[in-house]
Enzyme design. Structure first.
Site, PDB file in Angstrom:
ATOM      1  N   LYS A 114       2.856  -3.817   3.273  1.00  0.00           N
ATOM      2  CA  LYS A 114       2.636  -3.128   1.997  1.00  0.00           C
ATOM      3  C   LYS A 114       3.631  -3.593   0.936  1.00  0.00           C
ATOM      4  CE  LYS A 114       5.207   0.974   3.570  1.00  0.00           C
ATOM      5  NZ  LYS A 114       5.107   2.411   3.883  1.00  0.00           N
ATOM      6  N   PHE A 127     -11.402   1.782   4.542  1.00  0.00           N
ATOM      7  CA  PHE A 127     -10.737   0.486   4.711  1.00  0.00           C
ATOM      8  C   PHE A 127     -10.689  -0.015   6.140  1.00  0.00           C
ATOM      9  CE2 PHE A 127      -7.213   3.644   4.267  1.00  0.00           C
ATOM     10  CZ  PHE A 127      -6.681   3.566   5.539  1.00  0.00           C
ATOM     11  N   GLU A 183      -8.939   6.483   2.543  1.00  0.00           N
ATOM     12  CA  GLU A 183      -8.037   7.319   1.749  1.00  0.00           C
ATOM     13  C   GLU A 183      -8.884   8.086   0.736  1.00  0.00           C
ATOM     14  OE1 GLU A 183      -3.628   7.875   1.149  1.00  0.00           O
ATOM     15  OE2 GLU A 183      -4.754   6.626   2.559  1.00  0.00           O
ATOM     16  N   LYS A 215      -3.668  -0.049  -2.409  1.00  0.00           N
ATOM     17  CA  LYS A 215      -3.002   1.032  -1.661  1.00  0.00           C
ATOM     18  C   LYS A 215      -3.164   2.333  -2.443  1.00  0.00           C
ATOM     19  CE  LYS A 215       1.122   2.220   0.930  1.00  0.00           C
ATOM     20  NZ  LYS A 215       0.933   3.662   0.709  1.00  0.00           N
ATOM     21  N   ARG A 272      -4.864  10.219   3.722  1.00  0.00           N
ATOM     22  CA  ARG A 272      -5.386   9.266   4.697  1.00  0.00           C
ATOM     23  C   ARG A 272      -6.183  10.051   5.726  1.00  0.00           C
ATOM     24  NH1 ARG A 272      -2.140   4.513   8.068  1.00  0.00           N
ATOM     25  NH2 ARG A 272      -3.949   3.771   9.270  1.00  0.00           N
ATOM     26  N   GLU A 296      -5.803  -5.308   0.114  1.00  0.00           N
ATOM     27  CA  GLU A 296      -6.496  -4.095  -0.305  1.00  0.00           C
ATOM     28  C   GLU A 296      -5.629  -3.289  -1.248  1.00  0.00           C
ATOM     29  OE1 GLU A 296      -8.877  -3.358   3.923  1.00  0.00           O
ATOM     30  OE2 GLU A 296      -7.178  -2.074   3.371  1.00  0.00           O
ATOM     31  N   ARG A 312      -3.663  12.200   9.182  1.00  0.00           N
ATOM     32  CA  ARG A 312      -2.842  11.167   9.822  1.00  0.00           C
ATOM     33  C   ARG A 312      -2.012  11.739  10.967  1.00  0.00           C
ATOM     34  NH1 ARG A 312       0.438   8.099   5.942  1.00  0.00           N
ATOM     35  NH2 ARG A 312       1.655   7.491   7.739  1.00  0.00           N
ATOM     36  N   ARG A 345       3.606   0.014  14.064  1.00  0.00           N
ATOM     37  CA  ARG A 345       3.928  -0.624  12.788  1.00  0.00           C
ATOM     38  C   ARG A 345       4.146  -2.110  13.054  1.00  0.00           C
ATOM     39  NH1 ARG A 345       5.553   1.954   8.356  1.00  0.00           N
ATOM     40  NH2 ARG A 345       6.147   3.793   9.544  1.00  0.00           N
TER      41      ARG A 345
END
Length: 411
Positions: A256, A175, A135, A85, A90, A83, A105, A250
């Site tokens: 990313k 997303f 986003e 970024k 966000r 996707e 966020r 994470r």
């Protein structure tokens, strides 16, 4: 912090940390420690395992790992979804029975700032109840270009919201689907979440699907990355097609790759201010001459840089006034530092910093080993991250990883 509290709960029931993962998931799905505690101690682990998202209880966002090249990402994931970024806000959108709430966020309610997004969601999303992420950023329909974050951030305000919304309408690029009409979608694989999100999105000018392709070669991944960067995006996020949505964590389910990775230091760093120095010489009148900053290491904050450049005169005054309000007479207990600033500050404010490289240092405590830590060389302030709290700052582990990526890139 929350992790320590959750570990303590696990010890009371199991005598060890074995219940942490399931308790943490319940917390990450609700952002409500009190609720999780009540359910755990009155109803037990069966009820904890049954937790699922509910509209208007913000879910802690999934986070991405980072790698240095398209080839490394493909080696890790194989064929994957990629996707664009986006460099904007966000947002997590909740809707139920026609009511819409939007959360940042940091799980803060920010609905009033985005009346255009609220209207777009009501018009376009074919659902009775839904939680989805995206986003939001300023977008030039005429040129197809995305406007920089510095312009998008002007939409974050308490007053004059409607006027600014007319001057600078936002496009929200969705997303992730997390919940839909009673079903928890976080446990479903990415490819299923994306397919369903596509099915329920109606036509309109506000909400759109994030750019997305399925790549089967490193070359295809690199090509999409280049296309995203050329259109004004930050880079890409590659996603494991079969992975669930891991709230609050994470993982390498998301990786990313940003355009700044072509520079010597692979990324900007989000650091927490833990102290400041008084201005000297020409800076005396502004009250502030520099900042002492740290990264997050579990429940600790370990210093990584003194920042003295990148400020405007107005920012120096603003920092002095705002930081003085959260000053501490002594070093905060959660801060590890060999340096002593003129004024200690409670670790609350996050700033984004750019540096030439990460180096070994005898004066900073980040990744301390053999009487040396890691530090940012020639750090300069980029912006204040009002959308992030101290828990969202770059971690010590990430700094170590960036240091290794930097060595790899220069080898």
């Amino acid at each position: 912090g929350e992790a320590t509290i959750i570990d303590a709960w696990s010890f009371t029931e199991a005598g060890d940390k074995s219940l942490r993962v399931e308790l943490e998931r319940a917390f990450n799905l609700t952002s409500d420690l009190g609720l999780v505690a009540e359910v755990f101690f009155t109803k037990g682990m069966g009820a904890i395992r049954a937790f699922k998202p509910h509209p208007f209880s913000p879910i802690r966002p999934a986070l991405a790992e980072r790698l240095n090249t398209a080839a490394e990402i493909f080696e890790k994931l194989g064929a994957c979804a990629v996707e664009g970024k986006y460099d904007g806000f966000r947002l997590q959108v909740h809707m139920s029975a026609g009511k819409v709430e939007i959360y940042s966020r940091k799980q803060e309610r920010v609905t009033h700032m985005f009346p255009d997004v609220v209207a777009g969601v009501k018009k376009q999303m074919r659902a009775r109840e839904i939680i989805f992420e995206g986003e939001a950023l300023a977008y030039n329909e005429d040129t197809g270009e995305f406007l920089p974050f510095q312009e998008t951030i002007t939409r974050k305000r308490k007053y004059g919201v409607s006027k600014k919304a007319e001057e600078m309408p936002l496009r929200m690029f969705a997303f992730e689907l997390l919940y839909l009409d009673g079903k928890d979608w976080t446990n479903e694989p990415y490819h299923a979440r994306r397919k369903k999100l596509t099915e329920i999105m109606g036509k309109g000018d506000v909400v759109a699907l994030a750019k997305n392709v399925i790549v089967k070669t490193p070359k295809a991944l690199q090509k999409f990355f280049d296309e995203c960067v050329s259109s004004g995006l930050e880079g890409i996020v590659a996603k494991d097609l079969s992975a669930p949505y891991v709230a609050g964590a994470r993982k390498f389910a998301w990786i990313k790759l940003k355009r700044s990775y072509s520079e010597k230091l692979a990324d900007t760093i989000d650091v927490v201010i833990v102290g400041f120095y008084y201005g000297k010489g020409k800076r005396t009148e502004f009250g502030l001459g520099g900042l002492l900053t740290a990264v997050k290491a579990g429940d600790r904050f370990r210093t990584v840089a003194k920042i003295g450049t990148g400020f405007s005169e107005a920012q120096m005054r603003e920092f002095h006034d705002s930081l003085s309000k959260i000053s501490s007479k002594q070093k905060p207990a959660e801060v590890d530092s060999l340096l002593t600033p003129d004024v200690w500050v409670k670790p609350r404010v996050v700033v984004e910093v750019k540096a030439d490289e990460i180096t070994r240092s005898p004066v900073h405590k980040c990744a301390w080993k053999d009487n040396e830590g890691l530090a940012l060389r020639f750090p300069r302030l980029m912006r204040v991250r009002t959308d992030k709290g101290a828990d969202d700052a770059t971690t010590e582990k990430e700094v170590v990883e960036l240091y290794e990526l930097q060595k790899h890139a220069s080898a």
